[in-house]
Scaffold this active site. Sequence first.
Site: not given
Lengths: 385, 385
Positions: A93, A279
């Site tokens: 990320d 996620d």
Amino acid sequence: MRIVSPARGILPSMPAHLNALATRHGVLPLPAFLPDATFGTVRAADADDVRTAGVRALVMNTFHLMQKPGSSTVQALGGLHAMTGWNGPIMTDSGGFQAYSLIRRNAKQGRITDQGIVFQPEGAGRKFQLTPEKCIQLQLAYGADIVVCLDDCTHVDDSLAEQHASVRRTIRWALRCKQEFARQLAMRRLDDERPLLFAVVQGGGIPELRRECAEALLEIGFDGYGYGGWPLDTQGTLLTEMLALTRELIPLHLPLHALGVGHPEYVATCARMGYRLFDSALPTRDARHGRLYAFTADPRDPGFRLADRWFHYVYVEDDRYIKADTPISPGCDCYTCTRYSLGYLHHLQAIGETLFYRLATIHNLRFMSTLMGLIAAETTVASAS
Amino acid sequence: MRIVSPARGILPSMPAHLNALATRHGVLPLPAFLPDATFGTVRAADADDVRTAGVRALVMNTFHLMQKPGSSTVQALGGLHAMTGWNGPIMTDSGGFQAYSLIRRNAKQGRITDQGIVFQPEGAGRKFQLTPEKCIQLQLAYGADIVVCLDDCTHVDDSLAEQHASVRRTIRWALRCKQEFARQLAMRRLDDERPLLFAVVQGGGIPELRRECAEALLEIGFDGYGYGGWPLDTQGTLLTEMLALTRELIPLHLPLHALGVGHPEYVATCARMGYRLFDSALPTRDARHGRLYAFTADPRDPGFRLADRWFHYVYVEDDRYIKADTPISPGCDCYTCTRYSLGYLHHLQAIGETLFYRLATIHNLRFMSTLMGLIAAETTVASAS
């Protein structure tokens, strides 16, 4: 909560090649739930545990890893795969969401300019700077398989001006990321076996801005896209319309990631819209807090459907489980349920034993991977009919 | 600390049949280190972890289990083996030592009479009573493989009168335990496949009392014996002379357990005296505190000897390990070392990740089981020569 059944037709027919995503560390079957391994570990569980629970890919965090253990340490330990023992795909990320969260909570902790993001977390002696270029450099140095562009996150309730600025900046940063990515691939001679590059669609709750952002990002061209911004409203309800719109804006042959969506019902809802990656830290955090996920019936039963009340919570600290000689969820094949009773888990939780965190985490992750299989089966049936 | 090398002759020649102890749940090779799984789990590790680390038997605690989860729960969950997933031998400590420790710390928490022990731990709403008979009944109901008689523990510095009283009571209680054991075996029809019964030798630091206690217990007749009482002096030094004397008092063909001895150097010292069983929470507690055990060289090296500086601590939080891409101990074959670098463990510890506890525990247990193998090899060589 409303569950849309496939018969009612919201489920799109998925093109066959979207049932999997090819990465440098193997093929990732879709849909996929990627647990958050923020600091290089899914909390309380190790790489083998996670693999055994049926997890196929992890999300780690560029921003957190640059602080702890630090990017030079990640590299000294051989990159994220070698360091963590995880040999499947890793998405990193970008850090945009974390910057947004920290700075929103306390403006003194950092600032966001057109150049990039500067943080100085409370208690940290040093500043951390993330520009789009540095964000890409770090992710490539870490050895990520799915690299995410730096984006400028907003809350759905932020002003129109802020949403405008966020979209403008997100598009510019995505372009700079793509350019830096190309430079880095050439420099590192990674062209033959390159990671994937995802961009994140911002625009808050404003359809025109979502469209503008999506179209600009599609024009730049990425391997996949994410729904950016907090996906729930202030009541914690899924922003269904905005998620559905964003899915419509991204052609179905491109993978779309519902960033931060992890509640089983919401995952099922988004999967039916066509989201293929998810996620969240929620399933593992719930596990550590004793909130265990259970199907209301054995999901291997041919009659089992993801309809009505298909799942419920087992609160492990409930006294009713003291002598429960049963698994958490009917017929569950996870490491935990095949070895330990709910009564033993109750006991471990009651004595504050950290082993409980691990066993509970493995179970909730297995629940999520089982759910992915059920959604995939549902999608296949719908596509074939 | 002085290390006695086998060449200097303290090592007795062990009779061959003492290289193993036959139990209802398999043969336990000796010498054996039994980690403490007080409440039905080795803290931070599950049954598979412990097995994989080479551990062959566990010690659980009668006194603690009767409180949490309670004996009726242990039975509802199928006994200790089914409940904990551990299918090897289980010794259940009697609770005598815990009673002694708690009451010594705070006399209001309980009292010891000729009848037995009554505890009311602070914060607990109810009283717990342990008589010799109840102690045996509980251990058999739990399904223990090695049952331990209730004893009356003392500190080595306690008065002569107290040591006298302790020995007298320990002998009487052992007799009552043996009688109850026989009654229970007949009642439960366990004669063909019965657990082993161990008694504990008390007597503090007074040789005559140790002798009196050992001789009386030998006359009653047990399957094995334990060295009772805290085995260290107030400086934390091993009471070598008293331990050696007690070993001399128990014939070599009978297994002798150094209760509470877990420091690697002390285990090696006691093993050379002829002690064959050890248990302690120290190696696992050290692990959780970041004190990792390492051999100073690869113990698989043919030249490796348990002599001089054969082991040292690795303090994982030390900054020198931030980028250490090496295992904790040279050539270690444990689950942790074959997968994860010391640098990654440093990182996990630094972020307060409970996974660290598990990986560290597995390593220290593997160290202890490797040490058992090294001692066994040393013993065999000495016996053969």
